[in-house]
Design a protein around this motif. Structure first.
Motif, PDB file in Angstrom:
ATOM      1  N   ASN A 198      31.194  71.545  17.436  1.00 50.64           N
ATOM      2  CA  ASN A 198      31.743  72.390  18.503  1.00 50.64           C
ATOM      3  C   ASN A 198      30.734  72.528  19.637  1.00 50.64           C
ATOM      4  OD1 ASN A 198      34.235  72.892  17.479  1.00 50.64           O
ATOM      5  ND2 ASN A 198      33.737  74.906  16.619  1.00 50.64           N
ATOM      6  N   ALA A 199      29.437  72.714  19.257  1.00 50.60           N
ATOM      7  CA  ALA A 199      28.394  72.914  20.266  1.00 50.60           C
ATOM      8  C   ALA A 199      28.257  71.676  21.141  1.00 50.60           C
ATOM      9  CB  ALA A 199      27.077  73.233  19.560  1.00 50.60           C
ATOM     10  N   MET A 200      28.261  70.500  20.498  1.00 53.42           N
ATOM     11  CA  MET A 200      28.093  69.264  21.280  1.00 53.42           C
ATOM     12  C   MET A 200      29.300  69.023  22.162  1.00 53.42           C
ATOM     13  SD  MET A 200      26.042  66.737  18.727  1.00 53.42           S
ATOM     14  CE  MET A 200      27.055  66.912  17.305  1.00 53.42           C
TER      15      MET A 200
ATOM     16  N   GLY B  50      29.357  75.471  28.387  1.00 53.84           N
ATOM     17  CA  GLY B  50      29.935  76.378  29.390  1.00 53.84           C
ATOM     18  C   GLY B  50      30.168  77.788  28.883  1.00 53.84           C
ATOM     19  N   GLY B  51      29.900  78.058  27.609  1.00 54.70           N
ATOM     20  CA  GLY B  51      30.144  79.408  27.064  1.00 54.70           C
ATOM     21  C   GLY B  51      31.606  79.612  26.699  1.00 54.70           C
ATOM     22  N   ILE B  52      31.918  80.791  26.200  1.00 56.41           N
ATOM     23  CA  ILE B  52      33.293  81.078  25.755  1.00 56.41           C
ATOM     24  C   ILE B  52      33.854  82.192  26.613  1.00 56.41           C
ATOM     25  CG2 ILE B  52      34.745  81.697  23.791  1.00 56.41           C
ATOM     26  CD1 ILE B  52      32.473  80.761  21.973  1.00 56.41           C
TER      27      ILE B  52
ATOM     28  N   GLN C 118      40.703  85.018  20.466  1.00 50.99           N
ATOM     29  CA  GLN C 118      41.467  84.235  19.490  1.00 50.99           C
ATOM     30  C   GLN C 118      40.614  83.222  18.746  1.00 50.99           C
ATOM     31  OE1 GLN C 118      45.398  83.137  20.947  1.00 50.99           O
ATOM     32  NE2 GLN C 118      44.602  83.465  23.000  1.00 50.99           N
ATOM     33  N   LEU C 119      39.304  83.320  18.981  1.00 50.50           N
ATOM     34  CA  LEU C 119      38.400  82.280  18.508  1.00 50.50           C
ATOM     35  C   LEU C 119      38.582  81.944  17.025  1.00 50.50           C
ATOM     36  CD1 LEU C 119      36.207  80.708  19.949  1.00 50.50           C
ATOM     37  CD2 LEU C 119      34.549  82.346  19.111  1.00 50.50           C
ATOM     38  N   PHE C 120      38.746  82.978  16.204  1.00 50.47           N
ATOM     39  CA  PHE C 120      38.802  82.732  14.754  1.00 50.47           C
ATOM     40  C   PHE C 120      40.220  82.610  14.217  1.00 50.47           C
ATOM     41  CE2 PHE C 120      34.668  84.778  15.465  1.00 50.47           C
ATOM     42  CZ  PHE C 120      33.854  83.807  14.914  1.00 50.47           C
TER      43      PHE C 120
END
Ligand code: ADP
Length: 686
Positions: A583-585, A624-626, A633-635
């Motif tokens: 996800n980070a990449m 870019g951050g969230i 709704q991330l989870f």
């Protein structure tokens, strides 16, 4: 206590019968008994009052009879005493004059004698004295003649040769009243000859007055009567009252006879004839009052019984309808009560469960020692946890099942603890559902792993292409060398060896790539073990590098020295790390992001003094951050912002971390990007 419960449940049955109170047989019986009791007591009391009245009347009559007999003997004594005194008048051989003085003295002492006469043997008057208390009674009649009554008395005296009386007669007086007078004749004898007579005239009323005592004359009316009841003389007060008691006694005197009669009046003879009857009546009233109070009390009791029966029936219905098992134990640990749900749960009947003897039949034999210890701890006064504890029970068929036991002290009506009450829930179904969801989660993770590999397929082909190209290059080179010198004239051994060495290296490299994928996809047993953080990183880094190379991301992985191993399910945590790294990449895969750096950092978490140690993993990117709407709704499962994303990664990550007891959080990275952090328990710490 067990008996108490049994008795209670038995009562419920019998009390329920009482519920239709108006017509039930026991109510009719109760009412009949009460009516009979009231009637009997009323009859008994009436009889008691009546008997008391009769008894009292008999008492009065008996006393009257005694008194009349006493009065008769008193009168007789007076007559006898007077006769002696008269006799004494003659001892001194008096002359008429001296005799009159003595006789006068005697008359003053005896009011009942009206007159004393001394007559000779022919009844001629020698001397006489009249009572000083009255007008002479006989003067107007001329008493000098021999009266018939005097003659009769003296005739009797002659006949008996001793003192004698004659029948009484009425003497009218000057005041208009009259007197009943009785003559007494005492013959005066000298040897065998009668020399004269002494005559005493008695006023009968005064005889009564003189001879009877005051209490007697005060309470009774006393009279002399003839045999036919004709009254001759009366003395005493006339009392009031409707009831008259009468006693008569015949009084025989020489020459005549009379009846002495006594009358007594009762003051209020009808309702309270005397103290005894009053007492009995008062006691009867008290008894009736007590009976009435008792009746009222019984009525209240009956109502309470009725309410109790209602309540018990209600409670029993409630207990029977419960799906939660209920069990009561006394302080010695004996089961004293079980509800139907508990019997159903363990498959034993209530009788089997309540039978004395330990251990309980639903304790698995292998655990009974542990349970007994637990019971001892409980009875030592240690309260069980309020939220309950889990235990394993055994059904009658021998199968085990998990239960949740919630215990509370059983306090009796006196406020003392008499045992323990437990509510028991069969949680085998809950366990089955949990197991199912765990298996589901595992399947989902396996799918997610495969999906990850699918996503990586192009990367893999690219990664494998390189060693394969190198291998084929070296192989072609070697073949060319061999083809150019088929006889082996030129020594090419060292070159071919080099080529083969390169081929082997590249094949190994390709093999490593394939192994890392294989290791990741391979399903391993779910076990929690102590794993060094570095080992976790080593397992995922080859795959991370694959993607990092493609996206030109610089990867930095650090484990702080001294970080302990973590107690975890290795496969799952590897997947969490890989997901977060991916996800980070992907977050940095934008032309705008020039500095692409992924930092994976592992350290001991700050536990703020608590004894439990946690290891903290953080995955930081410079993407870019969230945004705020994505954060919410991330989870959520299946939430994704990527065209080919599944949206399962983060929800799986959080589930896995929480299953290990840790927490997954995220925060903004500086200067931009996001840091995901999760914690896992350090191994070897309870
Ligand atoms: P998927 O990766 O399949 O989309 P995830 O549950 O892993 O599913 O992620 C959900 C969403 O969260 C992603 O689509 C992405 O928008 C967002 N997200 C996850 N990690 C990051 C991150 N490091 N930076 C920015 N956004 C992220």
């Amino acid at each position: 206590m067990r008996q108490e419960f049994q008795a209670q449940s038995a009562n419920v049955g019998s009390l329920q019968v009482l519920l239709p109170a108006e017509r039930s047989p026991s109510t009719v019986r109760r009412r009949t008994l009460w009516s009979s009791l009231v009637l009997l007591v009323a009859a008994l009391l009436a009889m008691l009052v009546w008997l008391a009245g009769i008894y009292e009347a008999n008492q009065v009559q008996a006393r009257l009879d005694r008194d009349v007999a006493e009065a008769v003997s008193d009168v007789r004594a007076v007559f006898a005493h007077n006769a002696q005194e008269l006799q004494a008048l003659q001892y001194t051989h008096p002359t008429p004059n001296t005799w009159m003085i003595d006789a006068g003295t005697m008359l003053r002492e005896h009011r009942e004698i009206l007159r004393i006469e001394w007559r000779d043997s022919t009844l001629r008057l020698q001397a006489h004295v009249d009572t000083p208390f009255r007008v002479p009674a006989f003067d107007h009649q001329g008493r000098s003649d021999v009266q018939s009554e005097v003659a009769a008395a003296c005739a009797n005296a002659r006949r008996f040769s001793g003192p004698a009386y004659a029948s009484s007669y009425f003497v009218p007086m000057v005041d208009g009243l009259g007197l009943e007078v009785m003559e007494f004749c005492l013959p005066l004898q000298s040897g065998a000859n009668v020399t004269g007579y002494l005559i005493a005239s008695y006023a009968l009323r005064d005889v009564l007055e003189g001879s009877l005592t005051r209490p007697m004359t005060k309470n009774y009316q006393v009279s002399f009567t003839e045999g036919d009841g004709t009254r001759l003389a009366v003395f005493g007060s006339i009392g009031r009252g409707s009831r008259i008691f009468t006693a008569r006694q015949l009084m025989n005197l020489p020459g005549t006879s009379m009846v002495l009669r006594m009358d007594s009046w009762r003051a209020t003879p009808d309702l309270f004839p005397n103290v005894l009857t009053a007492l009995v009546t008062a006691m009867s009233i008290a008894l009736v009052s007590v009976l009435a109070l008792l009746g009222e009390d019984m009525r209240r009791r009956f109502k309470a019984e009725h309410d109790l029966a209602d309540m018990l029936a209600f409670r029993k219905a409630m207990e029977d309808s419960l799906v939660t098992g209920l069990r009561a134990r006394d302080l010695q640990g004996h089961t004293t009560y079980v509800n139907p749900a508990f019997c159903q749960m363990v498959g034993f009947s209530a009788d089997e469960l309540l039978a004395p003897g330990t251990p309980a039949p639903y304790w698995p034999p292998e655990c009974s020692e542990e349970y007994r210890q637990r019971q001892l701890v409980r009875h030592a006064g240690n309260l069980p946890p309020r939220e309950g504890y889990e235990s394993v029970f055994m059904r009658k068929d021998g199968s085990r099942f998990p239960v949740l036991v919630i215990e509370a002290p059983l306090i009796n009506a006196q406020g003392a603890q008499s045992g323990w009450m437990s509510a028991l829930l069969d949680i085998s179904e809950q366990r089955r559902v949990e197991e199912l969801s765990r298996a589901g989660l595992e399947r989902l993770q396996a799918t997610a792993r495969l999906a990850t590999v699918g996503e990586m397929a192009s990367l893999l082909s690219h990664e494998l292409n390189q060693p394969l190209a190198v291998i084929s290059g070296y192989a072609a080179g070697s073949l060319n060398l061999l083809r150019a010198d088929p006889q082996g004239a030129v020594p090419i051994g060292s070159e071919v060896r080099l080529a083969l060495q390169r081929i082997a290296e590249q094949a190994e490299r390709a093999g490593k790539v394939i192994k890392s994928v294989h290791d990741y996809v391979r399903r391993r047993d779910q076990v929690r073990e102590a794993v060094a953080p570095q080992a976790l990183l080593d397992a995922i880094l080859p795959l991370v590098y694959l993607q990092a190379r493609q996206l030109s991301v610089r990867v930095q992985a650090e484990v702080e020295p001294g970080t302990p191993s973590v107690q975890c399910d290795r496969t799952m945590v590897e997947q969490v790390l890989l997901n977060l790294a991916r996800n980070a990449m992907q977050a940095m895969d934008s032309p705008k992001i020039l500095e692409r750096s992924l930092l994976i950092d592992v350290r001991l978490a700050n536990t703020h003094g608590t004894s439990k140690k946690w290891v903290e993993f953080s995955v930081a990117d410079l993407g870019g951050g969230i945004g705020p709407e994505v954060q919410q709704q991330l989870f959520k499962p299946f939430f994704t912002t990527k065209t080919e994303g599944m949206g399962l990664g983060l929800s799986l990550c959080r589930t896995v971390v929480e299953q290990h007891g840790g927490a997954l959080e995220f925060a903004a990275n500086s200067p931009h990007g996001t840091v995901f952090t999760f914690t896992l328990p350090a191994a070897g710490v309870a």
